[in-house]
Design an enzyme around this catalytic site. Sequence first.
Site, short mmCIF file in Angstrom:
data_model
loop_
_atom_site.label_atom_id
_atom_site.label_comp_id
_atom_site.label_asym_id
_atom_site.label_seq_id
_atom_site.Cartn_x
_atom_site.Cartn_y
_atom_site.Cartn_z
N LYS A 11 9.11 -2.13 -1.63
CA LYS A 11 8.49 -2.82 -2.78
C LYS A 11 7.43 -1.95 -3.42
O LYS A 11 6.84 -1.08 -2.77
CB LYS A 11 7.89 -4.17 -2.37
CG LYS A 11 6.71 -4.11 -1.36
CD LYS A 11 5.34 -3.84 -1.97
CE LYS A 11 4.28 -3.62 -0.91
NZ LYS A 11 3.09 -2.91 -1.35
N ASP A 141 3.63 -8.80 3.92
CA ASP A 141 4.67 -8.42 2.96
C ASP A 141 6.09 -8.72 3.45
O ASP A 141 7.07 -8.43 2.76
CB ASP A 141 4.60 -6.91 2.67
CG ASP A 141 3.32 -6.52 1.95
OD1 ASP A 141 2.68 -7.40 1.35
OD2 ASP A 141 2.96 -5.33 1.99
#
Length: 313
Positions: A11, A141
Site C-alpha cells: 500500500k 495496516d
Amino acid sequence: MTPVTVRVPAKVNLQLSVGPPKADGYHDLVTVFHAVSLFDEVTVAPADRTSVGVTGEDAARVPSGRANLAVRAARALASAARRRQDSSAVRIEIRKRIPVSAGLAGGSADAAAALVACNELWQAGLSLGELREIAASVGSDVAFTLLGGTAVGQGRGERLTAALTSGTYHWVLAFASGGLPTPEVYATCDRLRAARAAGAASGAVPQPELDTGLMAALRSGDPAAVGPLLSNDLQAAAVSLRPDLRRTLAAGREHGALGAVVSGSGPTCAFLAADARRARELAVSLSGAGVCRAVAPVQGPAPGAAVLAGERG
Ligand code: C5P
C-alpha cells in the site's frame, strides 16, 4: 490438505493525517490507503510445528518465529477458529517483493495473506468481517491489505471505509536502501511538533480530518488533480531521519511527477505519473539520477489478499 498460496499487495498512503499521541502509544489517524501492484506471495501447508521461511527481496531482514506478523496472524486465526493446537501448525513460505520497513505495509500484507491462506487451508469458513477483526488485532495496516483497493482508514488505521475512485493510477515507487522503524518515525513526528509548538502561540495538534478535495479528485480519475493533493504528516519526520529523501522527492518532481510523497513512515517515495508511458519514463529518469536503490512502476488500485487460482486446497 493441499498447500494454499495467497497474493497480497503493498500500500501507499495518499493522505496520512496524524493526531496527537494517545495514552496507549498510538495516534488517531485519518488516512487514504491505496493498494498497488507490488505483491508478496504467501504459501501455507500443514506441518508438525509452525515455522516461517522467506525468499526474495530483503529476506534476511524479515523476523522469524513469533516476531513474524504472518506467524502471529496464523496463530490468531487458529484461536478464533477454535482449532486444536496439534492441528493448527503450519509451514509459512513468504516470497517477498515488498521491501521490509519501507512504509509499504509489507509485514502487514504477509499477515493478511496468512489469514486468508489459513482460512482456506483449514476450511475454517470465517467471513471477511471476522478476518478483518483478527487482522486489526495483529497490526494497524493488516485489515487494509486484506481489503485492497482504495479505502479511508480511521482510528489506528484499522477502521475502514471503501472509497469510490475512477480509473487506474500509475505510480513509480523509489526504494531506499535500509528501512525506517515505524515507531521511531511517529516519535520523531511528535518531537518535531512539540519543538514547533514551543515557539508558537497555539501548539495543540488538531484532530485529523479527511481531505474532501482529494476524495473528489480520486472520484474524477484525473491524476493531475490527485497529484498536488497527496499529503503525509509523517513526511517531515521521515525526511529528518533520512535527509537523502529530500533529493529523491525533488528528483521525481523535476522529472515530471504530478505528485511526490513519502509512503507511510517511509523511506519509500511514491510518485504519481499521468499514464503508464510517463511512469516508465519517470522510473528510468529516477534510476539514472542515482537518488534511490531501485525503482518499480506500479498501478493502483490493486485487489486485496486473494487465493491464487489453481492453488486451492
Ligand atoms: O500497529 P502496528 O504494529 O503496525 O504499529 C507500529 C507502530 O507504529 C506502533 O507501535 C506505534 O508506535 C506506531 N503507530 C502509531 N499510531 C498508529 C499506528 C501505528 O503511533 N495509528
